[in-house]
Design an enzyme around this catalytic site. Structure first.
Site, PDB file in Angstrom:
ATOM      1  N   ASP A  34      38.476  43.736  33.311  1.00 16.36           N
ATOM      2  CA  ASP A  34      38.292  42.489  34.048  1.00 16.36           C
ATOM      3  C   ASP A  34      36.830  42.481  34.495  1.00 16.36           C
ATOM      4  O   ASP A  34      36.467  43.109  35.482  1.00 16.36           O
ATOM      5  CB  ASP A  34      39.244  42.447  35.244  1.00 16.36           C
ATOM      6  N   GLN A  72      33.370  40.014  37.683  1.00 12.75           N
ATOM      7  CA  GLN A  72      32.312  40.231  38.675  1.00 12.75           C
ATOM      8  C   GLN A  72      31.108  40.975  38.115  1.00 12.75           C
ATOM      9  O   GLN A  72      30.128  41.174  38.834  1.00 12.75           O
ATOM     10  CB  GLN A  72      32.867  41.004  39.880  1.00 12.75           C
ATOM     11  N   HIS A  89      42.092  42.522  41.409  1.00  7.33           N
ATOM     12  CA  HIS A  89      42.324  41.132  41.820  1.00  7.33           C
ATOM     13  C   HIS A  89      43.745  40.748  41.385  1.00  7.33           C
ATOM     14  O   HIS A  89      44.233  41.255  40.381  1.00  7.33           O
ATOM     15  CB  HIS A  89      41.285  40.276  41.089  1.00  7.33           C
ATOM     16  N   LYS A 112      31.512  31.806  37.462  1.00  9.50           N
ATOM     17  CA  LYS A 112      30.900  32.854  38.270  1.00  9.50           C
ATOM     18  C   LYS A 112      29.523  33.245  37.732  1.00  9.50           C
ATOM     19  O   LYS A 112      28.885  34.175  38.238  1.00  9.50           O
ATOM     20  CB  LYS A 112      31.802  34.089  38.303  1.00  9.50           C
ATOM     21  N   CYS A 120      42.311  37.471  47.235  1.00 10.78           N
ATOM     22  CA  CYS A 120      43.187  37.714  46.085  1.00 10.78           C
ATOM     23  C   CYS A 120      43.320  39.197  45.769  1.00 10.78           C
ATOM     24  O   CYS A 120      43.401  39.599  44.602  1.00 10.78           O
ATOM     25  CB  CYS A 120      42.710  36.968  44.831  1.00 10.78           C
TER      26      CYS A 120
HETATM   27  N1  PMP Z   1      39.085  39.036  38.501  1.00  7.83           N
HETATM   28  C1  PMP Z   1      38.150  39.199  39.440  1.00  7.83           C
HETATM   29  C2  PMP Z   1      37.596  40.563  39.701  1.00  7.83           C
HETATM   30  C3  PMP Z   1      37.695  38.087  40.147  1.00  7.83           C
HETATM   31  O1  PMP Z   1      36.760  38.247  41.096  1.00  7.83           O
HETATM   32  C4  PMP Z   1      38.233  36.802  39.861  1.00  7.83           C
HETATM   33  C5  PMP Z   1      37.779  35.574  40.612  1.00  7.83           C
HETATM   34  N2  PMP Z   1      37.806  35.707  42.021  1.00  7.83           N
HETATM   35  C6  PMP Z   1      39.203  36.705  38.869  1.00  7.83           C
HETATM   36  C7  PMP Z   1      39.598  37.844  38.218  1.00  7.83           C
HETATM   37  C8  PMP Z   1      39.837  35.396  38.509  1.00  7.83           C
HETATM   38  O2  PMP Z   1      38.919  34.533  37.937  1.00  7.83           O
HETATM   39  P1  PMP Z   1      39.268  33.004  37.698  1.00  7.83           P
HETATM   40  O3  PMP Z   1      39.769  32.479  39.004  1.00  7.83           O
HETATM   41  O4  PMP Z   1      37.974  32.394  37.290  1.00  7.83           O
HETATM   42  O5  PMP Z   1      40.296  32.945  36.620  1.00  7.83           O
END
Ligand code: PMP
Length: 412
Positions: free
Chosen positions: A203, A206, A126, A229, A368
């Site tokens: 990270d 998910q 991401h 999430k 993203c």
């Molecule tokens: N890493 C991953 C794998 C994600 O799916 C997301 C959220 N789409 C993020 C990081 C970023 O999370 P946040 O927007 O809550 O900071």
């Protein structure tokens, strides 16, 4: 593992009763990888704090602040248990995964990286696990590299030796891809990274919401995730780090609460976790995250993972039967509750818009993950992602709506 019954859980989620558009179609919420919905117990926990126990958190100053401090720290303990962290002090509340990763990239990265060093990421990360490292690389002269993926959306582990070398100082990898749904073999990756002396950040945005997490079993050095999430409020996230590392790192942000002492000629940082929680923290969201964890415990993470797997299998079968669909990512056995795809001849934004007419909420775009889409030679995709309250009937509504949408497009 007992079978989860989503119909029994749905009444806990007021928003799932929503009907939309002039024909009042029921909401089918399949955008859970972006953010989830909250049960009443979580919403009520926020109302309760604001009505009865809200104050800033600074222990021992007055009764009300003791109340909110206790709740805030209880929540930290719930998070610790939830991810099996060895110490409560090494659970840092941030505003989300993005801030958690930036904290490590700034604080650990700037202090430990220099020209010649390498930061290893993967092609499925991401943006929030790419850009902070690119920024660190700009500041320190370290180089960012990307571990490739295979055409079927798995990390190319045969290339690991080529990319993970004694030059690699940090390896940052998603436990589950937010686009492909791929479950990465974190424990094995950590072992390999540690053999070359690299520090590993996972990270886990998910995975923490969807399957049991044991940071000690992973053996990772840093783990980042977001409250929103996992049915918690938005505005709160977590960074867990190994205490030895966190203790050796300079503060990320400066301000109130993160200091032991300030003079005109300098400051002395506070101990963990305060050192990394500058300013007024996300007090109420953190308490709400504790309530979300209570709810997750009640339902059971194993049951959630199994339930989502069944939904993904059903979605895959249905999409396969439809034909003309390109799946991004591996077969259901290697992935979590995420199904991303493209449809021949229809742009993913049109897919999402057409599905919306049927009440079905999916995400469209690059999610993203632009480098990943580039690797797959597409500019965008559609993504359905599931959670504990989704039902097999909803998967069928999604499939029927998609079939209808394609028919509409063909007639055009
Ligand atoms: N890493 C991953 C794998 C994600 O799916 C997301 C959220 N789409 C993020 C990081 C970023 O999370 P946040 O927007 O809550 O900071």
């Amino acid at each position: 593992v007992t079978q989860l019954d989503p119909e029994a859980l749905r009444p806990d989620f007021p928003i799932l009763k929503t009907r939309l558009h002039e024909n009042a179609v029921p909401l089918v919420y399949l955008d859970n990888a972006a953010s989830t919905q909250r049960p009443k117990a979580v919403i009520q926990s926020l109302v309760d704090v604001y009505e009865k126990q809200y104050s800033n958190v600074h222990r021992g100053i007055h009764w009300l602040s003791d109340q909110s401090t206790d709740l805030y720290e209880e929540s930290r303990e719930k998070v610790r248990q939830f991810i099996n962290a060895p110490a409560r002090e090494s659970v840092i509340f941030t505003h989300g995964t993005t801030e958690s990763i930036n904290l490590v990239a700034r604080s650990w990265g700037d202090a430990n990286l220099k020209p010649g060093d390498e930061i290893l990421l993967t092609e499925m990360e991401h943006h929030s696990n790419i850009v902070p490292w690119q920024q660190t690389a700009e500041r320190t002269g370290a180089k960012v590299r990307f571990l490739p993926i295979t055409d079927d959306g798995l990390l190319d582990l045969e290339k690991l030796d080529e990319f993970l070398t004694e030059r690699t100082k940090l390896f940052a990898v998603a436990s589950i891809s937010n686009v492909l749904g791929t479950k990465n073999p974190i424990k094995r990756l950590v072992e390999r990274a540690h053999q070359v002396g690299a520090v590993v950040l996972v990270d886990a945005a998910q995975s923490v919401p969807h399957a049991p997490t044991d940071v000690q079993d992973w053996g990772a050095d840093f783990v980042a995730f977001s409250g929103h999430k996992m049915m918690g409020p938005s505005g709160v996230g977590v960074l867990w780090g190994r205490a030895e590392l966190l203790e050796g790192m300079p503060p990320f942000m400066g301000g109130g609460s993160m200091i032991r002492r300030v003079r005109t000629d300098g400051f002395e940082p506070a101990d963990l976790p305060a050192k990394f929680e500058a300013g007024t923290p996300p007090i109420v969201p953190a308490i709400g995250l504790g309530a979300a964890i209570d709810y997750l415990h009640k339902v059971g993470l194993e049951a959630i993972a199994q339930h989502e797997h069944q939904l993904v299998e059903r979605a895959h079968r249905g999409l396969e039967a439809m034909g003309g669909i390109r799946f991004l990512g591996p077969s259901p056995e290697h992935k979590a509750g995420i199904v991303s795809f493209t449809i021949e001849g229809i742009h993913s934004h049109d897919v999402a818009q057409l599905l919306d007419r049927y009440g079905v909420a999916v995400r469209a775009g690059h999610h993203c993950a632009m480098p990943l889409h580039r690797r797959l030679k597409i500019s965008a995709s559609s993504r359905a992602s599931f959670y504990l309250y989704n039902t097999a009937a909803e998967v069928d509504i999604f499939l029927d709506a998609l079939q209808e949408a394609r028919n509409v497009f063909r007639r055009k």
